[in-house]
Design an enzyme around this catalytic site. Structure first.
Site, PDB file in Angstrom:
ATOM      1  N   LYS A 117      -2.798   2.160  12.284  1.00  0.00           N
ATOM      2  CA  LYS A 117      -4.183   2.657  12.273  1.00  0.00           C
ATOM      3  C   LYS A 117      -4.545   3.320  13.600  1.00  0.00           C
ATOM      4  O   LYS A 117      -5.699   3.618  13.873  1.00  0.00           O
ATOM      5  CB  LYS A 117      -5.159   1.527  11.966  1.00  0.00           C
ATOM      6  N   LYS A 198      -7.708  -3.375  -0.616  1.00  0.00           N
ATOM      7  CA  LYS A 198      -8.001  -4.796  -0.785  1.00  0.00           C
ATOM      8  C   LYS A 198      -9.420  -5.080  -0.297  1.00  0.00           C
ATOM      9  O   LYS A 198      -9.838  -4.539   0.726  1.00  0.00           O
ATOM     10  CB  LYS A 198      -6.998  -5.580   0.080  1.00  0.00           C
ATOM     11  N   LYS A 201     -13.464  -8.101   4.632  1.00  0.00           N
ATOM     12  CA  LYS A 201     -14.671  -8.093   5.482  1.00  0.00           C
ATOM     13  C   LYS A 201     -14.682  -6.863   6.378  1.00  0.00           C
ATOM     14  O   LYS A 201     -15.667  -6.156   6.484  1.00  0.00           O
ATOM     15  CB  LYS A 201     -14.658  -9.317   6.417  1.00  0.00           C
TER      16      LYS A 201
END
Ligand code: AQP
Length: 333
Positions: A117, A198, A201
């Protein structure tokens, strides 16, 4: 046969979502109610990898504890505790660090995902890098048969087994039985409201359980459905459509779900109606847990007592494992 079961939840956010619930918490509660010896803990040390603010961490821990208890965790049946209350987790982690290689750790996905990322190695803290070792310690301390978790944790249970094997082999003694990951193939990876990734949070693609009803309404109304369907009269796709996946999980009225699916495929129902029925189903499904949570919030002393009792029980077991481990490696006679 009565099994020993261990699992934990990281208070890296302020609440549990339906992905956590159906993927992990619900199966954990079922194992508890089947009479197995269950150890469930709040992995507060793990949360330090991302939460650096004291008030945030305190609030996250309190909320996740209340969520867990409201969703059916029974302290009479489960040993429920905070990881940091049992120092043996940290002690075992230090020992286990020596039974896994740097090369193996570099292949762990929590670390690799961060790199992919765009995070540089300079910004990844060692807590995150070492996370799987602490998690192996969390598990192995209680010598469980099984670890009920979501799919994203499979690799961590696998490395736990590898570390246990390396340790047993090095000390030439079967100190640690090899635990199995208990992952349900239907609910091990609940998709998020973005319909892509997925539910997480940190991705903000969740459906909450205990948030304000207006927030939950917005989360459901904003959920991805069938992008090819422009009007309510266009035939839609049900398979893989997140809103129908959530209906299958939450809506107890199976006849209503079947009717909605049939009409959706025919182009005889709008997304709004499907989502409104999901909101109603969510309210019905979690109403008992939400009421329980309000009650527990008024009894924080009792909640703290539950955690203290759980920590004392877990410590007794964990201390024995540390003694055995120290003896096996030669730190104690
Ligand atoms: N979407 C999911 N479907 C099924 N299971 C899930 N779990 C998490 N998301 C899903 C499982 O819930 C348990 C507790 O998770 P956690 O909070 O300790 O860690 P997590 O997997 O990192 O949860 P999040 O929401 O994805 O948090 P962030 O965004 O902070 O990384 C675990 O058993 C997990 O598998």
């Amino acid at each position: 046969m009565t099994k020993t079961i261990v699992s934990g939840i990281t208070p890296s956010g302020n609440e549990l979502h339906i992905g956590n619930y159906f993927g992990a918490v619900k199966p954990q509660i079922e194992l508890q109610n089947e009479g197995h010896q269950t150890y469930y803990f709040i992995a507060d040390l793990h949360a330090l990898t991302t939460v650096k603010d004291k008030q945030t961490l305190e609030s996250n821990i309190k909320n996740v504890v209340l969520d867990y208890l409201s969703l059916g965790l029974d302290p009479e049946k489960t040993i429920f505790f905070r990881q940091s209350d049992v120092p043996a987790h940290s002690q075992l982690s230090v020992v286990l660090t020596n039974f896994v290689t740097y090369g193996h750790m570099k292949r762990m996905h929590a670390f690799k995902d961060k790199l992919e990322k765009g995070a540089g190695e300079e910004s990844i803290n060692m807590g995150l890098f070492n996370y799987p070792i602490l998690m192996a310690a969390d598990i192995l301390l209680y010598k469980p048969n099984g670890v009920p978790v979501g799919e994203d944790q499979r690799q961590h249970v696998e490395i736990t087994r590898d570390i246990a094997e390396n340790f047993n082999h090095a000390v030439n003694q079967d100190v640690f039985p090899l635990p199995e990951a208990y992952i349900n193939k239907d609910v091990g990876r609940i998709i998020g409201t973005d319909g892509q990734r997925k539910m997480s949070k940190s991705l903000g693609n969740i459906i909450s359980i205990f948030a304000d009803e207006n927030i939950i309404k917005d989360q459901i109304m904003g959920s991805y459905t069938d992008p090819n369907r422009k009007k309510a009269t266009d035939p839609g796709t049900v398979e893989g459509n997140p809103v129908f996946l959530y209906h299958d999980l939450i809506n107890q009225n199976t006849a209503e779900v079947q009717d909605l699916k049939n009409r959706y495929k025919e182009g005889a129902v709008g997304d709004v109606e499907v989502k409104q029925k999901l909101i109603a189903a969510h309210q019905a499904y979690f109403s008992t847990a939400r009421a329980k949570r309000l009650e527990l919030e008024q009894n924080i002393d009792q909640v703290n007592q539950i955690l203290a009792t759980g920590a004392a029980k877990a410590t007794e077991v964990a201390k024995e494992t540390i003694k055995e481990v120290y003896q096996a490696v030669g730190l104690r006679k």
